[in-house]
Design an enzyme around this catalytic site. Structure first.
Site, PDB file in Angstrom:
ATOM      1  N   LEU A 171     -12.985   1.595  -7.113  1.00  0.00           N
ATOM      2  CA  LEU A 171     -11.712   2.225  -6.797  1.00  0.00           C
ATOM      3  C   LEU A 171     -11.087   2.877  -8.021  1.00  0.00           C
ATOM      4  O   LEU A 171     -11.076   2.296  -9.115  1.00  0.00           O
ATOM      5  CB  LEU A 171     -10.725   1.190  -6.239  1.00  0.00           C
ATOM      6  CG  LEU A 171     -11.220   0.291  -5.100  1.00  0.00           C
ATOM      7  CD1 LEU A 171     -11.488  -1.111  -5.638  1.00  0.00           C
ATOM      8  CD2 LEU A 171     -10.217   0.239  -3.972  1.00  0.00           C
ATOM      9  N   ASP A 172     -10.568   4.076  -7.829  1.00  0.00           N
ATOM     10  CA  ASP A 172      -9.700   4.693  -8.812  1.00  0.00           C
ATOM     11  C   ASP A 172      -8.323   4.028  -8.687  1.00  0.00           C
ATOM     12  O   ASP A 172      -8.029   3.400  -7.671  1.00  0.00           O
ATOM     13  CB  ASP A 172      -9.613   6.193  -8.532  1.00  0.00           C
ATOM     14  CG  ASP A 172      -8.589   6.895  -9.405  1.00  0.00           C
ATOM     15  OD1 ASP A 172      -8.646   6.716 -10.627  1.00  0.00           O
ATOM     16  OD2 ASP A 172      -7.719   7.589  -8.844  1.00  0.00           O
ATOM     17  N   LYS A 173      -7.472   4.160  -9.710  1.00  0.00           N
ATOM     18  CA  LYS A 173      -6.147   3.523  -9.633  1.00  0.00           C
ATOM     19  C   LYS A 173      -5.052   4.501  -9.222  1.00  0.00           C
ATOM     20  O   LYS A 173      -4.566   4.460  -8.105  1.00  0.00           O
ATOM     21  CB  LYS A 173      -5.776   2.855 -10.964  1.00  0.00           C
ATOM     22  CG  LYS A 173      -4.435   2.098 -10.891  1.00  0.00           C
ATOM     23  CD  LYS A 173      -4.087   1.434 -12.212  1.00  0.00           C
ATOM     24  CE  LYS A 173      -3.550   2.431 -13.222  1.00  0.00           C
ATOM     25  NZ  LYS A 173      -2.193   2.952 -12.849  1.00  0.00           N
ATOM     26  N   THR A 174      -4.714   5.422 -10.108  1.00  0.00           N
ATOM     27  CA  THR A 174      -3.567   6.296  -9.863  1.00  0.00           C
ATOM     28  C   THR A 174      -3.830   7.241  -8.691  1.00  0.00           C
ATOM     29  O   THR A 174      -4.801   7.992  -8.695  1.00  0.00           O
ATOM     30  CB  THR A 174      -3.234   7.126 -11.121  1.00  0.00           C
ATOM     31  OG1 THR A 174      -3.030   6.236 -12.214  1.00  0.00           O
ATOM     32  CG2 THR A 174      -1.987   7.954 -10.901  1.00  0.00           C
ATOM     33  N   LYS A 187     -16.663   7.161 -15.884  1.00  0.00           N
ATOM     34  CA  LYS A 187     -16.618   6.561 -14.546  1.00  0.00           C
ATOM     35  C   LYS A 187     -17.950   6.759 -13.828  1.00  0.00           C
ATOM     36  O   LYS A 187     -18.473   5.838 -13.177  1.00  0.00           O
ATOM     37  CB  LYS A 187     -15.490   7.187 -13.717  1.00  0.00           C
ATOM     38  CG  LYS A 187     -14.085   6.849 -14.182  1.00  0.00           C
ATOM     39  CD  LYS A 187     -13.045   7.465 -13.239  1.00  0.00           C
ATOM     40  CE  LYS A 187     -11.631   7.172 -13.692  1.00  0.00           C
ATOM     41  NZ  LYS A 187     -10.612   7.750 -12.775  1.00  0.00           N
TER      42      LYS A 187
END
Length: 637
Positions: free
Chosen positions: A311-314, A495
């Site tokens: 998962l990415d955060k922002t 990433k």
């Protein structure tokens, strides 16, 4: 060709006529004891019914395909040879009637997708210097302004330039709720103005609109076959000739022509051929109704096997509605520094940059805007700019390190304090001297924690967060959401490296993100998942698109994929079990040609009805969600 088109168009009438003739034939035999009439009527019924079947078989043979229709056609010829007109009539009628029921029930699995295309807008009210005029939606160009009143359908993607109203965005998100829209808000083609009026400046028109892309993606998904479908297609190519050879061997060994013909009828693999496609169409339709776009059967197969979710955060775990919550200044010219930060961040659309702009505009007031003579955006780090012979760097710690800019002891303490509070930090330095530090907080999306827990119960074993944010902020979010592994301060290419490492370790990896920076990771993962609120690039490179941009939708999508794969396996089992039952029945003498065809057609309907259960599928987590009710939540562009 014309004959085939005519027969295809009138197949239902032919089926009805055959049924009536069969009834008349049996009345002639058992009511009037007229055997010749019985045989003639059933022979005529057989000929009428076999014509469209034989033409389909011939068309398939021309294309070097051995079809089910070929088996039926040969079986009818054999029945005529042995004088079993009742068998040939019943077999052809059941085959045609089964095809009729099959098409009707299959249509129900496509209703969700057809409903999307029916919602596609066809006209628009164009605002001109002379007033308004109604035009075809294809005649609207980018930059045109259109008017949409209460009850009207938005014909373009665009920005509201005048008016206000409440929109139903179910055609885009799958969620029927009213969203308040006013000036500068973004709207999408296919949505409906429930109340109010809007003047909208078109930014995307025709096939470039979000709604048009949704329809295109769903239609393409129907044609993308799963591994099961591809296997069955290959299997069918060999299966039909095998049945023909088996029937020939049965005749050679037994000298029983009727038995050989019956083998042809019982060997029809109809339920096997249709089982996988109908499951995938039903699953894709279920997702489409909920604003979940799954790009084909192969995606469903792979998604069901995912064991690692990255998962990415922002903008993914968080809403991206950032705001400056902490601020430190190390300069006496505060307003000038804030205005400088806002001007530079104005060249970017990053959520952190937007938060800085909003804060600076509120705090600094009217200050002369500086002139930027040169800017360079470094992905995952920040922005460099030349302003009035000054070199300005604004970004994260990695950005400052790359430019050999160090922080004082106090600045380091302030920075750590913000990060330990779970805030993202942005630092601005002018001529290698730190002037400002912004602490920016972002709210986690609703129900993320519960959704991630639900995904684990559905088979996701490992949760990994990859972010360009600092370690302290990332760790705080990971602790709150019970994420297993976290890596911070990452560039987009870093990433991708982590995603490839997870794949190399034997994991089936899904990556979910929303921005341009996420696109390489989305493309490299086994399954790429894009939030619908993200960029076009992320959506185009993904395998699954969540138009609601919600984690409950992700839970449903994953559960739907697993259920669709299970449903496909159930259908394949039903088909194989049916053939086994018929062959065993043939050996023991309780299955004959007509009864075998009846069971065969019944098995096709069983697999279709089994697949149709997917149309209304819900996960256990779905049942815990509140029923959607109209709201007045405002969303801005």
């Amino acid at each position: 060709m014309k004959i085939q088109q005519f027969l295809t168009k009138h197949t239902n009438q032919i089926t009805l006529a055959t049924g009536i003739l069969i009834v008349l034939g049996y009345l002639s035999q058992y009511l009037f004891h007229y055997t010749l009439g019985y045989q003639v009527i059933l022979a005529v019924a057989s000929v009428i019914a076999v014509i469209p079947i034989a033409i389909r078989a011939w068309s398939a043979l021309i294309n070097k395909v051995f079809s089910i229709e070929l088996l039926v056609s040969i079986a009818v010829i054999g029945a005529f040879i042995i004088g079993e007109f009742n068998e040939s009539a019943i077999v052809t009628f059941l085959f045609l009637f089964g095809s009729y029921l099959e098409s009707k029930t299959l249509q129900k699995t496509r209703n969700a997708i057809k409903g999307l295309t029916d919602l596609s807008p066809t006209t628009a009210t164009l605002v001109t210097t002379d007033g308004t005029s109604k035009v075809a939606v294809d005649d609207v160009d980018e930059g045109d302004v259109v008017l949409v009143k209460t009850g009207g359908q938005v014909p373009v993607d665009g920005v509201v330039v005048a008016g206000s109203g409440y929109l139903n965005e179910a055609s885009i998100t799958g969620e029927s709720r009213q969203i308040s829209k006013t000036t500068t808000d973004q709207v999408f083609s296919g949505t409906i103005v429930e109340n109010g009026y809007l003047k909208i400046k078109a930014t995307q028109v025709g096939d470039d609109t979000t709604f048009a892309k949704i329809i295109e993606l769903v239609e393409e998904a129907q044609d993308t076959k799963s591994k099961a479908e591809k296997f069955i297609d290959r299997f069918a190519q060999y299966y039909t000739p095998a049945v023909l050879i088996l029937a020939a061997l049965v005749f050679v060994v037994s000298r029983d022509f009727r038995l050989a013909i019956t083998v042809l009828v019982l060997g029809c693999p109809g339920a096997l051929v249709i089982g996988a496609p109908v499951s995938n169409v039903a699953g894709i339709g279920n997702g489409a109704k909920r604003g979940i776009l799954i790009k084909g059967g192969e995606v469903i197969d792979t998604f069901a096997k995912v064991d690692t979710l990255v998962l990415d955060k922002t903008g993914t775990l968080t809403q991206g509605n950032t705001a400056v919550t902490s601020f430190k200044a190390y300069t006496t010219q505060l307003e000038t520094a804030l205005n400088l930060a806002a001007t530079i961040e104005g060249t970017s659309d990053h959520p952190l940059g937007k938060a800085i702009i909003a804060y600076a505009n509120k705090q600094a007031g009217a200050v002369v805007t500086p002139t930027l003579t040169d800017t360079e955006t470094v992905k995952g780090q920040g922005i460099c700019a030349a302003v009035n012979d000054q070199q300005v760097v604004i970004g994260n710690q990695k950005m400052l390190t790359a430019h050999h800019i160090s922080l004082t002891t106090k600045q380091t303490h302030d920075l750590n304090t913000m990060q330990q509070a779970g805030q993202s930090t942005v630092i601005m330095a002018v001529d290698e001297q730190v002037h400002l530090i912004f602490g920016i907080a972002d709210t986690i999306r609703p129900q993320v924690k519960a959704s991630l827990a639900a995904l684990k119960t559905q088979g996701i074993k490992h949760l990994v967060m990859l972010t360009g944010d600092n370690e302290l902020t990332a760790a705080a979010v990971a602790r709150e959401l019970a994420i297993d592994e976290v890596h911070a301060n990452l560039l987009p290419e870093e990433k991708v490296t982590y995603v490839n490492q997870l794949k190399a370790a034997g994991n089936t990896v899904a990556f979910i993100g929303d921005g341009i920076n996420d696109s390489p990771s989305i493309a490299n993962a086994d399954i790429g998942i894009a939030m619908g609120s993200g960029t076009d690039v992320a959506i185009d490179t993904s395998d699954v698109v969540l138009m609601q941009s919600s984690f409950p939708a992700l839970v449903h999508a994953h559960g739907l994929a697993k259920k669709t794969v299970l449903n496909t396996r159930e259908n394949i089992f039903i088909a194989i079990a049916t053939v086994a039952f018929l062959l065993i029945g043939l050996v023991f003498g309780y299955i004959y040609m007509a009864s075998g065809m009846f069971v065969h057609e019944a098995s096709i309907l069983v697999v279709i009805f089994n697949a149709m259960r997917l149309i209304n599928f819900q996960t256990k987590f779905d049942h815990t969600q509140p029923t959607s009710v109209p709201t007045t939540t405002t969303t801005t562009a």
